[in-house]
Design an enzyme around this catalytic site. Structure first.
Site, PDB file in Angstrom:
ATOM      1  N   HIS A 199       2.407  -5.240   4.290  1.00 48.11           N
ATOM      2  CA  HIS A 199       2.518  -4.356   3.313  1.00 48.11           C
ATOM      3  C   HIS A 199       3.465  -4.332   2.087  1.00 48.11           C
ATOM      4  O   HIS A 199       2.900  -4.599   1.081  1.00 48.11           O
ATOM      5  CB  HIS A 199       2.707  -2.990   3.996  1.00 48.11           C
ATOM      6  CG  HIS A 199       2.639  -1.663   3.053  1.00 48.11           C
ATOM      7  ND1 HIS A 199       1.653  -1.065   2.970  1.00 48.11           N
ATOM      8  CD2 HIS A 199       3.539  -1.272   2.222  1.00 48.11           C
ATOM      9  CE1 HIS A 199       1.865   0.138   2.237  1.00 48.11           C
ATOM     10  NE2 HIS A 199       2.986  -0.233   1.555  1.00 48.11           N
ATOM     11  N   GLU A 200       4.554  -4.822   2.485  1.00 50.20           N
ATOM     12  CA  GLU A 200       5.489  -5.096   1.266  1.00 50.20           C
ATOM     13  C   GLU A 200       5.101  -6.770   0.507  1.00 50.20           C
ATOM     14  O   GLU A 200       5.174  -6.533  -0.720  1.00 50.20           O
ATOM     15  CB  GLU A 200       6.976  -5.276   1.690  1.00 50.20           C
ATOM     16  CG  GLU A 200       7.389  -3.916   2.324  1.00 50.20           C
ATOM     17  CD  GLU A 200       7.343  -2.903   1.239  1.00 50.20           C
ATOM     18  OE1 GLU A 200       7.433  -2.810   0.240  1.00 50.20           O
ATOM     19  OE2 GLU A 200       7.088  -1.323   1.699  1.00 50.20           O
ATOM     20  N   HIS A 205       2.335  -5.877  -2.164  1.00 50.64           N
ATOM     21  CA  HIS A 205       3.036  -5.205  -3.425  1.00 50.64           C
ATOM     22  C   HIS A 205       3.566  -6.367  -4.204  1.00 50.64           C
ATOM     23  O   HIS A 205       3.251  -6.498  -5.579  1.00 50.64           O
ATOM     24  CB  HIS A 205       4.016  -4.333  -2.989  1.00 50.64           C
ATOM     25  CG  HIS A 205       3.586  -3.107  -2.467  1.00 50.64           C
ATOM     26  ND1 HIS A 205       2.663  -2.247  -3.097  1.00 50.64           N
ATOM     27  CD2 HIS A 205       4.127  -2.139  -1.304  1.00 50.64           C
ATOM     28  CE1 HIS A 205       2.436  -1.109  -2.567  1.00 50.64           C
ATOM     29  NE2 HIS A 205       3.429  -1.066  -1.544  1.00 50.64           N
TER      30      HIS A 205
END
Length: 210
Positions: free
Chosen positions: A27-28, A31
């Site tokens: 997820h990170e 980004h």
């Protein structure tokens, strides 16, 4: 999660913890990767353009997941001044949930393809099912447009300019408090997050291609 340990389900606890760490890390990374594509290398310079969990997992946030069922990873740092367009923040924010969806889609169907070709393993099925479910839940949860969640960057781009400005003002002042209140109510017994989990798990059929 602590209930799994107390109930002696050590293998399920370990598989769930691994799936959670992997999901948060991707997820990170999503980004950081899209921020880089849009001209901001802040995350890369901070060592966050990686799927290595050591770069993303916050020990306190992970401990909270184990103890109370809710936690967090370290937010990816960005500098909006480096973004190349007015919608860059939208794409960077959406990249986290999109990465969770992609991970759920690919890993679950990878396992189904193995099973269709005669390979079966009970532990593997539990792990891949947990991985898919956790990623779908992270995707849905992070799309909530409150507080620091990804949804608060996304929603304004779909509102009229006046409403978007009012929403940003509201979220800046009250969003984090409203999100924390929802979390506390959920921990106290209101089935808010149970409904959220049931909805996210219902999406499993949509990602099953095999």
């Amino acid at each position: 999660m602590i209930n799994l340990l107390l109930g002696g389900q050590f293998l399920v606890f370990a598989l769930l913890l691994i799936a959670l760490v992997v999901s948060l890390s991707f997820h990170e990374f999503g980004h950081a990767l899209v921020a880089k594509w849009h001209g901001d290398d802040t995350a890369q310079r901070a060592g966050r353009l990686t799927v290595n969990p050591l770069a993303h997992i916050d020990p306190v946030g992970l401990l909270m997941v184990v103890l109370v069922g809710f936690g967090y990873a370290k937010p990816v740092p960005t500098d909006p001044r480096n973004f190349r367009s007015a919608t860059s923040d939208l794409w960077v924010a959406a990249a986290g949930p999109a990465m969770n969806l992609l991970l759920a889609l690919c890993t679950w169907n990878f396992y189904l393809a193995l099973r269709a070709n005669g390979w079966e393993n009970a532990g593997a099925e539990v792990f891949f099912a947990l991985l898919a479910q956790i990623n779908l839940l992270l995707m849905v949860f992070n799309l909530i447009p409150l507080g620091p969640l990804d949804g608060h960057y996304i929603l304004p781009h779909f509102l009229p300019a006046r409403w978007a400005m009012r929403y940003r003002h509201f979220n800046h002042r009250y969003g984090t408090g409203a999100l924390l209140a929802l979390i506390v109510l959920g921990i106290a017994g209101l089935p808010l997050f149970r409904y959220l989990a049931e909805f996210s798990f219902s999406l499993s059929g949509w990602i099953t291609l095999i």
